[in-house]
Each structure stands twice: as C-alpha cells, then as structure tokens.
Design a protein around this motif. Structure first.
Motif, PDB file in Angstrom:
ATOM      1  N   THR A   1     -26.822  13.057  27.425  1.00  0.00           N
ATOM      2  CA  THR A   1     -25.929  13.452  26.396  1.00  0.00           C
ATOM      3  C   THR A   1     -24.750  13.798  27.392  1.00  0.00           C
ATOM      4  O   THR A   1     -24.875  14.433  28.278  1.00  0.00           O
TER       5      THR A   1
ATOM      6  N   ASN B   1     -39.900  17.120  33.384  1.00  0.00           N
ATOM      7  CA  ASN B   1     -38.514  16.783  33.506  1.00  0.00           C
ATOM      8  C   ASN B   1     -38.139  17.654  34.824  1.00  0.00           C
ATOM      9  O   ASN B   1     -37.670  18.791  34.970  1.00  0.00           O
TER      10      ASN B   1
ATOM     11  N   GLN C   1     -33.219  10.866  28.364  1.00  0.00           N
ATOM     12  CA  GLN C   1     -32.130  10.814  27.322  1.00  0.00           C
ATOM     13  C   GLN C   1     -30.898  11.557  27.653  1.00  0.00           C
ATOM     14  O   GLN C   1     -30.991  12.675  27.686  1.00  0.00           O
TER      15      GLN C   1
ATOM     16  N   THR D   1     -37.769  11.201  26.282  1.00  0.00           N
ATOM     17  CA  THR D   1     -36.734  12.137  26.081  1.00  0.00           C
ATOM     18  C   THR D   1     -36.118  13.124  27.172  1.00  0.00           C
ATOM     19  O   THR D   1     -34.852  13.509  27.219  1.00  0.00           O
ATOM     20  N   ASN D   2     -36.881  13.009  28.466  1.00  0.00           N
ATOM     21  CA  ASN D   2     -36.283  13.637  29.538  1.00  0.00           C
ATOM     22  C   ASN D   2     -35.302  12.764  29.994  1.00  0.00           C
ATOM     23  O   ASN D   2     -34.557  13.225  31.044  1.00  0.00           O
TER      24      ASN D   2
ATOM     25  N   THR E   1     -27.659   8.032  34.885  1.00  0.00           N
ATOM     26  CA  THR E   1     -28.958   7.765  34.832  1.00  0.00           C
ATOM     27  C   THR E   1     -29.899   9.007  35.261  1.00  0.00           C
ATOM     28  O   THR E   1     -29.597   9.764  35.850  1.00  0.00           O
ATOM     29  N   ASP E   2     -31.055   8.962  34.525  1.00  0.00           N
ATOM     30  CA  ASP E   2     -32.095  10.081  34.811  1.00  0.00           C
ATOM     31  C   ASP E   2     -33.426   9.140  35.180  1.00  0.00           C
ATOM     32  O   ASP E   2     -33.690   8.427  34.443  1.00  0.00           O
TER      33      ASP E   2
ATOM     34  N   ASP F   1     -23.287  10.032  23.289  1.00  0.00           N
ATOM     35  CA  ASP F   1     -24.180   9.129  23.356  1.00  0.00           C
ATOM     36  C   ASP F   1     -24.172   7.924  24.533  1.00  0.00           C
ATOM     37  O   ASP F   1     -25.022   7.811  25.601  1.00  0.00           O
ATOM     38  N   ASN F   2     -22.800   7.671  24.844  1.00  0.00           N
ATOM     39  CA  ASN F   2     -22.721   6.643  25.756  1.00  0.00           C
ATOM     40  C   ASN F   2     -21.646   6.876  27.061  1.00  0.00           C
ATOM     41  O   ASN F   2     -21.443   6.151  27.578  1.00  0.00           O
TER      42      ASN F   2
ATOM     43  N   ASP G   1     -29.850  16.114  30.317  1.00  0.00           N
ATOM     44  CA  ASP G   1     -30.712  15.609  29.469  1.00  0.00           C
ATOM     45  C   ASP G   1     -31.605  16.338  28.420  1.00  0.00           C
ATOM     46  O   ASP G   1     -31.079  17.450  28.156  1.00  0.00           O
ATOM     47  N   ARG G   2     -32.647  15.750  27.530  1.00  0.00           N
ATOM     48  CA  ARG G   2     -33.008  16.389  26.614  1.00  0.00           C
ATOM     49  C   ARG G   2     -34.254  16.825  27.006  1.00  0.00           C
ATOM     50  O   ARG G   2     -34.954  17.333  25.997  1.00  0.00           O
TER      51      ARG G   2
END
Length: 800
Positions: A487, A445, A485, A482-483, A476-477, A509-510, A535-536
């Motif tokens: 929020t 990440n 995703q 998960t890195n 965007t990432d 979420d969106n 990010d997560r």
C-alpha cells in the motif's frame, strides 16, 4: 572413353541432372528405343547417336553431346570421336529389374550448345541364363497307406529369375508305379507341381518311395532343376509314447523372469506318420501350477508364466503327459525347486511428514519414516541417503530415520524442494527404493517493499484540471501473499510550510499520483515530497522514495508594459525635434512577462501609427526610432500603438499607446499643441498645463515602477532580492527600479526617475547612459544613444 573424360562427364551430369529432369517433364517427344541382350560384354556397340540424330562428326563435337542417366548410373558411355553409344559394363537384367518385364533403362542425350536433348530407352532383353531352382532340394511327404487313389498332394514349386518363356513351363517326375505329377498355375502366374496318387499304397510291401521332381523352363535350349521327394507311407497307430526319463529334478532362482525355460521333457513313439506325432500337456495340474508354468505342446518346453516367490512356495511337483494322435499316452514327473535370491527391495513407511516449513527457522523436523526389508543377512541391511545439494540432513536410529533442515531456509531464494529419499539394501544385486517428497517453504515477512527507483521526477503543466493523474510510483516485495501486498501513502513533508495534502494525493493500491488542484507555475515551480510503500505483513515493513514534481510553465500571462505606464492617467508625451535624423531614438517600450522560457520571449511591432512610415519599432528591444528625416509638412502630433507579443502557444499580447510631439527645438519658451490657438496668451496657458501634466505623469510613473518592482521582489528569495537590489554597502537604492531576466531584453534595465529643478530651462533631460552599479562590463553600442535635453523637468532612462 578415357578416365579423365569419365570424370568430366560425371561432373557435368551432376550439374545438368536437375535441368534435364525439368526439361524431361516438359518434353512430349517420343523417346528413342534401343535394345541389348543381357550379359552382353562391356564396350559392346549399341547404336551410333551421330547417325540417329543426323549430326556430322564436327557438329557432334562442337555441340558437346552428353549421355545422362537417372541417378547418374553410367550403364552407357559415349565415344566422343565416333558418336558410338557403347555399353559401359555387362548388364544383368535380373539385378536391374528383377521380375519386372520389360526391363527398360531410361536415359537422355544432351546437346549443350545450343541446348537440346532427346529421351531414349534401352531395353535389356532377357536370355535364359538361369536354371530353375528348388529352395528345398528334399521334400518329405507322408502319405497314409489308407489314402484312396486320386488323392492329390501339392508340392513346393521351383523358382526361376528369368522371365517370359525363359521361366518355368512344366514339371515332370521320375517313373514309378504310384504317382504322377500335374503342373498347376497360381493367380500370380507362377506354376507349381501337384502329386497325384494313381495306385493305393501298401506299407507292408513298400514303406517309402524316393522320386525325382524336375522343373523345366521354356528357354531354347531349356534349363532344368531337380528336387528329391521322399514319400513316407504312414502306418496305423499301434504304439504309445515313452519319456526319455520318468523323473526330472530342476532348481530355478526365484527372480527368474517370466518366459524363463525351466526344463524340456522329451518322449518318443515308434509309430510313424501322424501316429508318431506327440503333444505334451499337464496331467491333473493344480490351479497354482497352471498359473505359474506353461508347457509347449509340441516341444515339451516348460516355461514360467509368472514371477516365483521363495517366501511363498519353495517347490513344485508337476506331472507331464505325452499323447500321440490316437489314444495312447505316457507320463513323467518334474520336481521344480525354487532358490532364494535378493528379490525384495527395501520398504519405506512414512510416520510423519511436514510439507510446509516456515523460512528463517533453525533445525526443523520435516519427516519421520521407517525402513524394512523382507530379506535377511546382507540382503536385509539397509542404507538411507538424500541428494547432496539440499539443505537437509538425515538422522538415523536403527530402522527409524528423521529428515531435518540443515540450516534456516530462505523462501525468496528457493520456495520448493523436491527431496528423493533413496533406501538401498546390501544384497547382490543391490535393490533400492526411492521416495519423493515435496517440501514447500512458507513466507515470513522479512523483505521490505522496494521501489523501482529511489527518486522519481514527474512533470505537470500548470493550470491543470483538478484530480489529474500526473504519474505513478511502483514498489515490489519479494515476499508472498499478504506479505507482498503493498500500500502506498504520502509521508509528511520535510518543509512544514508546504501544503502537501492540498496539492497531491496517492492511490494506496496502485501508487498513482494525482494533482488535487490547479497548479500555478508563477506561484510554485517545483516541490519535493516523499512517498511510502508498506506491506501488509506482521509486523509491517516499509520503504520510501523521493518524488520531485516539476510544474511546467504554460503561457497564461500576457506581457506587462513597464514603460510607458498604461494606468489611465494622463498620457506621456514624447518630444522629438524636427531636426532629428533618421534612426533617432524617440523612446523605448519596456515590458515583462510573468511566464518563463519561450513563453516570456517578447517581440515588438508597430500596430498603428498616425503617419505610417515615419516611425519604426525594433522587434527585439522595443526601441521606437524615426524611420526617416522629419519635415515641416509632418503633423506635429502623432499617436503610435505598439503591440507587445510573447512567444507562447498560443501567443498572448498587450498594446501600448505612445503620444509623440514634433517640436522645432527644445529652446522654445512653450510647446504649442496642434489644437492650440495662435494667440500668445493661450500658448502661455498651455505651457503651464503641459508642465503640470508632465510632472504628474512622471510622478505616477515613478510610483508605479516602485510598486511593481516591490511586488516582484517580494516573490523572490531574500538572497535574490539583496543580490539584485542592494548597492556595494548593502542598502537599497531608493531612486532605482530593477527589472531583470524578463521579456526579450538581453540584459537588466534600471530606470532612474528624477526631477531636476533650478535649471532655469524648464526642459526634460534625457540623461546619457550610465554604467549600473552591479555590472563591471561596458554597455553595448546599441545602448549608447545621443541625448536631448529639455528644461524644467528631466527624466532619464538608463539602459544596460
């Protein structure tokens, strides 16, 4: 025809070929037929097309006659002057049609003006210009001396390219005591000879015969061709085969391909005929020899059936047998020695492999492997390499090699590497082995989410329903899993007085944004807040973006009338002298609208009037004026209803009621009402009541204007309040009320309400327009009205 004419004809034939093809398909006329013998010299006469078509010489030239052949092959040419159709070249029927009979050349005769064409055929008639030819001028026929009479022996036939009667009709053979010939016919119509034995042969008396076979065609005169038939009388088998040498020694490289010719053995038999025919085979061969070599039974060629390996077997001893058609045979031995060559490619043995490597790490071991080669000396020396454009390197210790990363990898730049490890020996020729491995770069990440925009501007119409979706933000990432995703969340507002939590919410979420409650443009026109995207990953990375929410005005406020006030108190009565001219300014209806834009554009219209046509209202500024001259017959009291309407969709409106009294002059000691009695006592009483009522109305109007202005000013910023309501020294003007930027008024209006006592006239006074203290420009001509005066009380309206 001249060469230039041929060129022009050829060019036009190309242009008309497609048209002629189409027309020929549509034409059902019977073609004209002509014939010519093959080998006829060029320029020979075929026919006269002018006569055939019934055309004169002038008409023939005028209509532009052409001859067109399929594929533009000019076998014929046309004499344009005489109309004669001539051969363009010598025709060879065999070249044109081969064995096809009849040989027909199709062509078209084209008349260009008007367009007309005729189908025609030229048959090339065969002549006997070819003699029969035997492909084999010598034929060998072996006949056993034990063959009985009547035995037949088919012979090879001759060929004749002519057709019909000019083709082969019969075969004859030279006179002899043993054989005669018969002419046979195949299913395809071709004739072939068959030799018949009439008398038994005796090899001891005559071991061989030489006969002449003749083929005759049916031409006139006939042509012929001959072949020699050699008849060998076969003896009985009484001799064994013998090899040229009893022992063969051969050396062969171990990398020889399958099918390689090792050696050819040869044996002979003094017998003749079938007794002298020899077949070769292995004699008492082992399974290994049978699987490795093969021998041609007719030629004695020994070939490889599989690849040799010097490291396994260095030599082979092969026994070959030669046998004739009977029971006789001969034998020989072949020693095959295998020569060593560089035929082993290096081998790679993988000891350890890490196919998943985290990014951003320094030198990392990817693979450990060893290499080997069964060959020796130079053939066993090995070099190892990978591609040059990869961030990897090789480290070697003897035959062990380590593949490492040359620098930290970046998954976002490249997440997969296909590495080819090439191992090459130093033999001649050099052999190499390639090993392909795939290395995947695992994600770390190291990238924060990135919004598609640094700032967003969203619009929502006021009076929206709660939980309305008003827009979205997106981030965007570049990481994965998960890195990557993301929020979304609302960040604390920079303005602590902004109740952001009760205004908007965001879908984590969106990134969808929702208005939590109904918004009011008049209370809140726009506000800004920040949203965050996290990010997560571990640790989590985040970014933020600015969102500006603009509330779009809706037409939800009706116009509000400032003057005259409609608060249920005593109505305000406007006095108009009967001597007023047309266009006299009676009063001005002043209204404002809490909305903005076109929703606050106001228009005025006279809705009702006691006497239609006497008064009019200006649509854009609300001025009430007389529409004509007043007369004594006009009623003294008038009631006007003015409609104030905004420009929204749908439009909202308000009404205001005006009371107008017509008076003879402002110098009267009292103002009689239409309902008053004619007595003087009653007039004085009414005058007192009217004065008290007017004073009350004026006081209420002043109070209402001040309250409304104070309420409006509280909703604005202090700067706007000071700029609009302060004088040159910054003090509030207690006797002025400012209404700006509302309605359809083009400028700001100030109303000055005052009581003028001690004048002794007891009349209302309409002051002349005065320049406002905040403006430096002069009022427009439409604001300069004639003033009328009234005693006792005065109320002025200053318009800018």
């Amino acid at each position: 025809m001249e060469p230039s004419g041929k060129l022009i004809c050829g060019q036009r034939q190309v242009g008309f070929s497609f048209l002629l093809l189409v027309l020929s398909l549509a034409c059902a006329a019977e073609p004209r037929r002509y014939s010519v013998l093959e080998e006829t010299e060029g320029s020979s006469f075929v026919t006269n097309l002018a006569k055939d078509l019934g055309l004169g010489q002038r008409e023939l030239s005028r209509r532009g006659i052409r001859v067109v052949s399929k594929g533009n092959k000019l076998h014929l040419r046309l004499d344009q002057e005489t109309g004669d159709l001539l051969l363009n070249e010598k025709l060879d029927r065999e070249d044109l049609c081969g064995h096809t009979e009849p040989c027909v050349l199709r062509f078209q005769v084209l008349l260009e003006s008007p367009l007309e064409f005729f189908q025609a055929e030229l048959q090339v008639v065969d002549i006997n210009d070819h003699s029969p030819v035997f492909l084999d001028t010598e034929m060998l026929l072996q006949v056993s001396e034990s063959s009985p009479p009547g035995t037949t022996f088919p012979l090879k036939n001759a060929q004749d390219v002519d057709v019909g009667r000019n083709n082969i009709e019969d075969y004859i053979i030279s006179p002899n005591s043993y054989f005669r010939v018969l002419t046979r016919k195949r299913s395809d119509g071709r004739k072939y000879p068959e030799l018949v034995l009439d008398k038994a042969l005796d090899r001891e008396e005559e071991p061989e015969l030489r006969l002449t076979l003749t083929a005759l065609d049916g031409g006139s005169p006939p042509r012929s061709g001959t072949a020699q038939v050699y008849i060998e009388v076969v003896d009985i088998n009484d001799n064994a085969p013998e090899f040229e040498q009893p022992f063969y020694r051969v050396q062969i490289p171990e990398d020889s391909p399958v099918g390689f010719l090792v050696v050819t053995v040869s044996a002979t038999d003094v017998d003749i005929g079938i007794n002298g025919e020899i077949s070769y085979s292995f004699f008492q061969a082992s399974e290994e020899i049978s699987n490795t070599f093969s021998v041609n039974p007719l030629t004695g060629e020994i070939q490889l059936k599989k690849q040799l390996d010097f490291e396994t077997i260095q030599s082979y001893e092969v026994n070959i047998e030669a046998r004739d058609a009977g029971s006789f045979s001969g034998k020989c031995t072949v020693l095959i020695q295998v020569m060593d060559v560089n035929d082993h490619a290096p081998e790679v043995t993988m000891s350890a492999l890490t196919s998943l490597i985290p990014e951003n790490l320094p030198e990392t071991v990817v693979a450990v492997f060893s290499v080997s080669d069964l060959d020796s000396e130079e053939n066993g020396k090995i070099s190892c390499s990978i591609q040059d454009d990869l961030p990897f390197l090789l480290k070697s210790v003897e035959n062990f090699h380590t593949l490492l990363t040359d620098r930290p990898l970046d998954r976002e730049s490249r997440a997969k590497y296909n590495i080819t490890i090439t191992v090459t020996d130093l033999g001649t020729p050099r052999l190499k082995t390639q090993l392909n491995i795939t290395v995947l770069v695992s994600d770390v990440n190291d990238n924060a989410p990135a919004f598609t925009q640094t700032s967003y501007t969203l619009f929502v119409r006021e009076n929206n329903s709660p939980a309305l979706h008003i827009g979205s933000v997106s981030a965007t990432d570049r990481d994965a899993g998960t890195n990557a995703q993301v929020t979304y969340s609302l960040l604390p507002p920079q303005d602590p007085h902004l109740p952001l939590a009760s205004l908007v919410s965001i879908n984590a979420d969106n990134g969808h944004l929702f208005a939590l409650r109904s918004l009011d443009y008049e209370a809140l026109q726009a506000f800004e807040f920040r949203v965050g995207a996290t990010d997560r990953g571990s640790p989590a990375l985040s970014s933020k973006a600015l969102v500006r929410l603009v509330v779009v005005d809706d037409n939800d406020n009706s116009p509000f009338v400032l003057y005259p006030l409609q608060n249920g108190s005593a109505p305000c009565t406007e006095l108009v002298p009967r001597a007023a001219e047309a266009g006299y300014l009676v009063t001005k209806v002043v209204a404002v609208d809490g909305d903005s834009g076109q929703n606050a554009w106001l228009s005025y219209q006279l809705l009702k009037a006691t006497e239609p046509g006497l008064f009019g209202v200006w649509a854009h500024n609300g001025e009430v004026r007389t529409a004509r001259l007043l007369s004594e017959r006009d009623a003294a009291k008038h009631r006007l209803v003015v409609l104030v309407k905004d420009n929204g969709e749908p439009p909202l409106s308000a009404t205001v009621t005006l009371h107008v009294l017509l008076v003879d002059g402002f110098s009267q000691p009292y103002l009689p009402l239409p309902e008053a009695a004619p007595a003087q006592a009653q007039a004085d009483s009414l005058t007192v009541y009217l004065v008290i009522a007017l004073a009350s109305v004026s006081s209420l109007f002043l109070l209402s204007v001040l309250l409304f202005a104070a309420a409006r000013l509280c909703r604005r910023s202090r700067a706007a309040l000071e700029s609009r309501c302060s004088g040159p020294e910054g003090h509030f003007l207690s006797h002025l009320v400012d209404v700006s930027g509302t309605g359809t008024l083009s400028q700001s209006y100030q109303y000055e309400v005052c009581l003028t006592g001690g004048s002794g006239t007891k009349e209302f006074k309409f002051l002349k327009p005065i320049l406002p203290i905040f403006q430096s420009h002069s009022p427009g001509p439409e604001m300069q009205e004639n003033s009328n005066f009234m005693n006792d009380f005065g109320m002025g309206i200053q318009l800018k």
